[in-house]
Structures are given as structure tokens and as C-alpha cells.
Design an enzyme around this catalytic site. Structure first.
Site, short mmCIF file in Angstrom:
data_model
loop_
_atom_site.label_atom_id
_atom_site.label_comp_id
_atom_site.label_asym_id
_atom_site.label_seq_id
_atom_site.Cartn_x
_atom_site.Cartn_y
_atom_site.Cartn_z
CG ASP A 7 40.54 34.18 46.34
OD1 ASP A 7 39.86 34.65 45.41
OD2 ASP A 7 41.13 33.08 46.26
CG ASP A 62 37.06 30.14 43.15
OD1 ASP A 62 35.97 30.15 43.77
OD2 ASP A 62 37.16 30.47 41.95
#
Length: 281
Positions: free
Chosen positions: A22, A24
Site C-alpha cells: 500500500d 499512503d
């Protein structure tokens, strides 16, 4: 002499593996879709009200992460805000600021993990809910092999329509990983995944080696229950500081919205006021 050679051949015949990250708050310390607000404000793409709202969303995101409802509100806000934006203008603005704004917020620990996975012969794949025209250049900066990200619809006039063609979120991320595994020959039982959010549980459950990074409360509880490793990343660092000969690529990107908290909001208000005063002189 035959035994080592036999082992070498056997290792090369093993299925391929990958590490899925991922973006962020996992690889970078902030929300990639909410980091460039001032640049868009200065470029005339958003007004002061939109800049302040995105600053508030960034503050909420950093303070406590984002659950499903918050992610939906963020998606709707960003889709409405970018409607009518000229894609080339967005790319031009971001091309000038990508490395000034994103490079300093890359976690040193994440960059090291990416290097370690590459050294181990694994592909590195960024899987992000943010827009693909933003995530792809960030992925290139990080040395990622592939990117899975949200795609926005672009009209015949070269402007964003505000509609979402593909939303890389929740179960959709897991589906994309399984499709990649099928097309690239990844053995998911030997693959790795990293995320900070409970909304990425489907993605983490897809691989044999899931990791929670700076997890929100729900993901931390799940990781403890399931015995998943929990990693704490806290050292943002410029890639140039890690790699002396690093040369930043110059591909354009899409990104949207602001800086962090009340201080950022105040700065935007001050900037807008200053411009009005200057214009009236």
C-alpha cells in the site's frame, strides 16, 4: 559438485514472488492524494474553500486513518473536485513539485524493504487507492516493478469527467493481486504484503506473508489476533540521502489536495489574503 548445481537449478525453477505495498502511511508518511493542495491552489485548479477542506481531510487522515465511510467521502470529494481539470495542466504542475513534496516523506524503512525484496528476487508492486497518473511516477521513483491504482475517466476534451473507471479499494485490491499472480506466475503463498489500514485486510489475506505497518486500531487488533508482524515506520528520508547518485525521474503525475492540519490551513488563508492585497495595490 553436483549437489550445489542441482540446488541452483531448482531455485531458478521456483514460482516467482512479489511484495505488494500500500502507499499512503505505508511507504510515504502522508496521503498521496492530499499532499499537493498548495501546488493546485497556486495553479488555479482549486479555490481557497477546496484547499481548506482538503487540508482538514488530510489532518483527519493522519490523526486516525480512514475507515470505509471516510474513504468513500474522500473518494466523492476528490472526484467532484477534479471534474473539469485539464489533465495536461495537472501533469505539468505535478511534474514540477513531485520530488519536492513526495521525496521527503518516503519512509526510510519502506525504502529499505523495497531494496531487500528486490535483492531477494521479488517484484515490488504498489497497490494504491490513489490515482494511477499520480501513483505510477511515485512507483517509478521508488523502483517499483508494477503499479495497481485507481483510474479516473478522461473525456475527449482531455479533462477529467469526475467519474471513476477503476477503483482500487478493499476487495478490488485483492482481486487485482490474484489477477497479477495468474498473469505473472506469482506464488501468493510465498508473497508479501504491507498496509496500514483495516480496509486492506482482503489484500493482506491474499498472501502468505502479510504485515501491518503503522496499523490503525482495527488492523492492529487483527494483526495481533492472527499473529501477523507489526512494523512501525517513523523515519521519512529523501531518496537522495539514501542513494548518493540517485537521479530523480521526470515523468508527470496526477495528485490532489492539501497540507496537514490547522497550520497548513492557516498558511493557505494567509497566501490567498496576500494575493488579494497584492492585486489591489
Amino acid at each position: 559438485m553436483a549437489a550445489p548445481y542441482a540446488r541452483l537449478v531448482e531455485n531458478h525453477s521456483l514460482p516467482r514472488t512479489a511484495a505488494f505495498f500500500d502507499l499512503d502511511k505505508t511507504v510515504i508518511a502522508k496521503s498521496s492524494t492530499l499532499t499537493f493542495g498548495r501546488s493546485f491552489y497556486q495553479g488555479g485548479l482549486i479555490n481557497r474553500r477546496a484547499a481548506l477542506r482538503t487540508a482538514y481531510i488530510q489532518f483527519v487522515f493522519l490523526a486516525g486513518g480512514a475507515d470505509h465511510d471516510q474513504m468513500e467521502r474522500m473518494r466523492k470529494h476528490m472526484s467532484a473536485m477534479c471534474r473539469g481539470w485539464d489533465v495536461q495542466q495537472v501533469r505539468d504542475i505535478i511534474a514540477e513539485t513531485l520530488h519536492d513534496l513526495i521525496d521527503p516523506i518516503i519512509y526510510d524503512e519502506a525504502a529499505s524493504l523495497i531494496e531487500e525484496h528486490h535483492l531477494a528476487g521479488r517484484d515490488v508492486v504498489i497497490v494504491s487507492t490513489s490515482g494511477s497518473v499520480m501513483v505510477e511516477p511515485i512507483g517509478e521513483m521508488l523502483g517499483a516493478d508494477r503499479v495497481v491504482a485507481t483510474r479516473m475517466v478522461v473525456g475527449d476534451d482531455g479533462r477529467f469527467t469526475g467519474e471513476v473507471e477503476y477503483y482500487a479499494y478493499g476487495p478490488t485490491k485483492a482481486e487485482a493481486i490474484r489477477e497479477l499472480a495468474e498473469s505473472e506466475g506469482y506464488d501468493l503463498t510465498r508473497c508479501y504484503a504491507y498496509s496500514d489500514s483495516a480496509t486492506d485486510l482482503p489484500m493482506l489475506e491474499t498472501v502468505g506473508h502479510p504485515h501491518a505497518v503503522n496499523p490503525d486500531r482495527t488492523l492492529r487488533r487483527e494483526a495481533l489476533t492472527r499473529g501477523w508482524p507489526i512494523l512501525d515506520f517513523s523515519r521519512p528520508v529523501r531518496l537522495k540521502q539514501r542513494v548518493p547518485n540517485f537521479t530523480a525521474p521526470s515523468r508527470p503525475v496526477l495528485v490532489a489536495a492539501a497540507t496537514v492540519g490547522a497550520a497548513a490551513a492557516a498558511a493557505l488563508v494567509w497566501y490567498a489574503t496576500s494575493r488579494r492585497r497584492a492585486a489591489s495595490v
